[in-house]
Motif scaffolding. Sequence first.
Motif, PDB file in Angstrom:
ATOM      1  N   ASP A   1     -11.815  -1.282   0.782  1.00  0.00           N
ATOM      2  CA  ASP A   1     -10.845  -0.179   0.832  1.00  0.00           C
ATOM      3  C   ASP A   1      -9.913  -0.217  -0.382  1.00  0.00           C
ATOM      4  O   ASP A   1      -9.534   0.833  -0.926  1.00  0.00           O
ATOM      5  N   THR A   2      -9.540  -1.405  -0.788  1.00  0.00           N
ATOM      6  CA  THR A   2      -8.639  -1.519  -1.937  1.00  0.00           C
ATOM      7  C   THR A   2      -9.293  -0.955  -3.192  1.00  0.00           C
ATOM      8  O   THR A   2      -8.659  -0.231  -3.972  1.00  0.00           O
TER       9      THR A   2
ATOM     10  N   SER B   1       2.342   1.694  -3.423  1.00  0.00           N
ATOM     11  CA  SER B   1       1.353   2.232  -4.354  1.00  0.00           C
ATOM     12  C   SER B   1       1.208   3.737  -4.191  1.00  0.00           C
ATOM     13  O   SER B   1       1.213   4.493  -5.167  1.00  0.00           O
ATOM     14  N   ASP B   2       1.118   4.188  -2.920  1.00  0.00           N
ATOM     15  CA  ASP B   2       0.997   5.632  -2.673  1.00  0.00           C
ATOM     16  C   ASP B   2       2.233   6.379  -3.147  1.00  0.00           C
ATOM     17  O   ASP B   2       2.136   7.475  -3.720  1.00  0.00           O
TER      18      ASP B   2
ATOM     19  N   GLY C   1      -7.083   6.686  -7.012  1.00  0.00           N
ATOM     20  CA  GLY C   1      -5.843   6.877  -7.760  1.00  0.00           C
ATOM     21  C   GLY C   1      -6.105   7.090  -9.240  1.00  0.00           C
ATOM     22  O   GLY C   1      -5.440   7.903  -9.891  1.00  0.00           O
TER      23      GLY C   1
ATOM     24  N   LEU D   1      -1.688  -2.407  -5.436  1.00  0.00           N
ATOM     25  CA  LEU D   1      -2.940  -2.539  -4.692  1.00  0.00           C
ATOM     26  C   LEU D   1      -3.649  -3.843  -5.038  1.00  0.00           C
ATOM     27  O   LEU D   1      -4.278  -4.471  -4.171  1.00  0.00           O
TER      28      LEU D   1
ATOM     29  N   ASP E   1     -15.906   9.044  -3.972  1.00  0.00           N
ATOM     30  CA  ASP E   1     -15.680   8.295  -2.742  1.00  0.00           C
ATOM     31  C   ASP E   1     -16.937   8.290  -1.869  1.00  0.00           C
ATOM     32  O   ASP E   1     -17.251   7.300  -1.217  1.00  0.00           O
TER      33      ASP E   1
ATOM     34  N   THR F   1       0.836  -1.207   0.000  1.00  0.00           N
ATOM     35  CA  THR F   1       0.000   0.000   0.000  1.00  0.00           C
ATOM     36  C   THR F   1       0.865   1.250   0.000  1.00  0.00           C
ATOM     37  O   THR F   1       0.599   2.220  -0.726  1.00  0.00           O
TER      38      THR F   1
ATOM     39  N   ARG G   1      -1.153   0.605  -9.417  1.00  0.00           N
ATOM     40  CA  ARG G   1      -2.390  -0.172  -9.396  1.00  0.00           C
ATOM     41  C   ARG G   1      -2.111  -1.648  -9.104  1.00  0.00           C
ATOM     42  O   ARG G   1      -2.831  -2.295  -8.328  1.00  0.00           O
TER      43      ARG G   1
ATOM     44  N   ARG H   1     -11.653   1.309  -3.322  1.00  0.00           N
ATOM     45  CA  ARG H   1     -11.736   2.767  -3.172  1.00  0.00           C
ATOM     46  C   ARG H   1     -10.384   3.413  -3.474  1.00  0.00           C
ATOM     47  O   ARG H   1     -10.323   4.453  -4.148  1.00  0.00           O
ATOM     48  N   GLN H   2      -9.304   2.807  -3.016  1.00  0.00           N
ATOM     49  CA  GLN H   2      -7.974   3.363  -3.284  1.00  0.00           C
ATOM     50  C   GLN H   2      -7.649   3.314  -4.787  1.00  0.00           C
ATOM     51  O   GLN H   2      -7.060   4.258  -5.338  1.00  0.00           O
TER      52      GLN H   2
END
Length: 450
Positions: A344-345, A210-211, A352, A286, A335, A207, A283, A347-348
Motif C-alpha cells: 500500500d505504501t 503525507s496526504d 502521489g 510515507l 494503480d 500517512t 514522500r 501504491r500511495q
Amino acid sequence: MGVFISQLFAFVIIVGVLVKFVGPPLKKATQKRQSEIQSQIDESEVAKKRLAEAKTAYADAMEQAKAEASKIRDEAREDAQSIIEDIRAQADAEVARIKEHGKAQVALNRSALIRSLRAELGLSTVDLAGKLVRDHLDQPGAKSESIDRVIGELEEMAQGSATPSTISSHAEAIGTHTMRATSRESIRALQKAFNDTTASMDSAGLTELSDDLLGVVGALDQHPLLRKHLAEVNDDGGAKGDMIDSLFGGKIGEPAVRIVKVAVNHRWSTARDLSFALERLSRLALLKVAELQGNIDDVEDELFRIGRLLVAQPALTQEVSNPLAPTEGRVQLLDSLLAGKVSDTTRQLVAGAIRTLRGRPADSVVSELADLAAARRGEAVAHVIAATSLTDEQVGRVTQVLGRVYGRPVSTQVEVDPELLGGMRIIIGDEVIEADIATRLAKAAEQLPR
C-alpha cells in the motif's frame, strides 16, 4: 476704199489701246519674270559653288576617315596582339595551377582512400572481433565469467579509492542538485522541522501528514499566484502564517500546518521549489511509514521495478505522463496495474508522484522515489544492468565492492539486458560505469582512424 480706211482706223485704235493699256502691265510682268529668272540663275551659281565646296569637303572627310580607319586598324592589331599575349600568359598560369591542383587532389584522394581502407579494415576487424566475442559469450557460463571479470576490475579499483563527490551521503540531497543554494538551504532547514515534527508520530499520523502535504501542493500548483506570493521573501512572517491558517486551518492536520508555516517563512529561489519541498516531505512521510512497518527494503525494490517497467514500456509512460489526460484517470490506470503486486505504501507513493508530475516523465519521477527510499536508509542506489542474471554471490560481491568504492552502503538493483552481450553497466547517481562488452565494442569502433 472707205472700208479699208475704216478697218485701218479701227486697227490703229486697237493698237493704241494695246500699247496704252496692255503694254505696260505686260512689260512689267516680263521684267519681273526676267528678274526672277536672273535670281534663280544667281542661286544656281551659288548652289554650284556650294556643291563644289561640299565635294571638296567630302573628299577631305574621306581622306581623313581613311587615315583614321588605318590608325584604328593599326591600334586594333596592337591591342589584339597584347590581348593574345595576356591570354597566353593566363593560360600558362592556369595550366600550371591546374597541374598543381591535380597533384594536390591526387594526394588528397590517395590520403582519403588510405583512411577509408584503414577505417574499413578497422571496422572489419571490430566486426570480426565482435563475432568472435559473441560466439564465445554464447558458450555456457561465458557471460557469467565476463561479469566476474568486471567485478574483479572493480575490486582492483576499490583499493585505495576515495568517495566520489557526485554521491551524496544525505537523503535530503536527493533531487536537489539542480536547485540553487538558497533553496537547498531552505530544504535542509525544512527537513529538520519535519524530523522534529514526525519524531513521535505513528503510521496513521504519518500517512495523514503525507496526504495533507500533498493536498497543499495540489492547491499551490492550481494557484500559481498564491504559490509565488508564499515563496517571496517577506519580513512579516506572521502575515504568511495567518494566511496559512486562513487557507488550510481546519482542512489539514496541525502537523502539516506547522510544517507549511516553516516552509513559507524560508527563502526560495523559485516558487516551484516550495512545491517540490513540500511534495518531498510528503514522500518522506510515507517512507517513514515503511520504516515503522519494517518493509522499506521491499518498497525500495518495488519502486525500482516500477521504474524499470515504465522505462521498458514507453507507450505506458507517455499515457501516464500525459498532462492533458485527467489526473485521476492516469492514477487509476497505473494503480490497476499495481493492484495486488506491491505494498500500500508503494501504491500511495506512486499515486502521489503521478498527481504532481508537473510535466516530468513518470519513469524519472518513480526512479527518484526509489533513490529517495534508498537514501532514507542511508544507502546509494546502484542500478546494475547485466547481460545475464547475477548469482547471489555476484550480487553480494558487487554490493560490497561498490560500497568500498563509494564509501557508503549501496543498494543493488539488477536488470537483465541481453543486448549488452557480456559484462555489466552500473549507474549510481550521476555516474555510469560502462563495463559491458557492447559498449566496449562500440567505443573501439568510434576510436578507429577516420
